[in-house]
Design a protein around this motif. Sequence first.
Motif, PDB file in Angstrom:
ATOM      1  N   TRP A  66     -22.552  36.026  51.080  1.00 15.05           N
ATOM      2  CA  TRP A  66     -22.637  35.152  52.241  1.00 15.05           C
ATOM      3  C   TRP A  66     -23.664  35.647  53.255  1.00 15.05           C
ATOM      4  CZ3 TRP A  66     -21.360  30.367  52.401  1.00 15.05           C
ATOM      5  CH2 TRP A  66     -21.524  29.700  53.609  1.00 15.05           C
ATOM      6  N   GLN A  75     -26.267  33.242  55.098  1.00 18.10           N
ATOM      7  CA  GLN A  75     -26.332  33.180  56.556  1.00 18.10           C
ATOM      8  C   GLN A  75     -27.747  33.504  57.051  1.00 18.10           C
ATOM      9  OE1 GLN A  75     -23.612  35.785  58.595  1.00 18.10           O
ATOM     10  NE2 GLN A  75     -23.575  34.465  60.383  1.00 18.10           N
ATOM     11  N   TRP A  91     -30.041  30.411  56.352  1.00 23.79           N
ATOM     12  CA  TRP A  91     -29.275  29.195  56.535  1.00 23.79           C
ATOM     13  C   TRP A  91     -30.145  27.946  56.532  1.00 23.79           C
ATOM     14  CZ3 TRP A  91     -24.953  27.328  55.399  1.00 23.79           C
ATOM     15  CH2 TRP A  91     -24.493  26.140  55.961  1.00 23.79           C
ATOM     16  N   LYS A 135     -29.108  24.936  54.246  1.00 25.41           N
ATOM     17  CA  LYS A 135     -28.495  23.824  54.968  1.00 25.41           C
ATOM     18  C   LYS A 135     -28.649  22.512  54.202  1.00 25.41           C
ATOM     19  CE  LYS A 135     -29.908  21.501  58.795  1.00 25.41           C
ATOM     20  NZ  LYS A 135     -30.387  21.290  60.136  1.00 25.41           N
ATOM     21  N   GLY A 165     -24.655  28.873  59.553  1.00 25.11           N
ATOM     22  CA  GLY A 165     -24.440  29.886  58.533  1.00 25.11           C
ATOM     23  C   GLY A 165     -23.147  30.655  58.671  1.00 25.11           C
TER      24      GLY A 165
END
Length: 66
Positions: free
Chosen positions: A3, A7, A10, A14, A34
């Motif tokens: 993750w 992030q 992002w 997105k 994020g």
Amino acid sequence: MNWDEIQGRWKQFKGDAQKRWGELTDDELDEAAGDRTKLEGLIQERYGKTKEEVREEVDEWMRRAA
């Protein structure tokens, strides 16, 4: 992929999130920025799913995004 990578990138991810959860608006995805917890909360609200269902969906999406 973890993750932290999503992030950090992002803006790139997105669009993929928008495809996966099309009912989320650009503004909502910008708001999540994020943050996994925020993203999961938005998905849970919009789609009426349980926390566990959403976590599994996000995990699957993350694996495919790699």
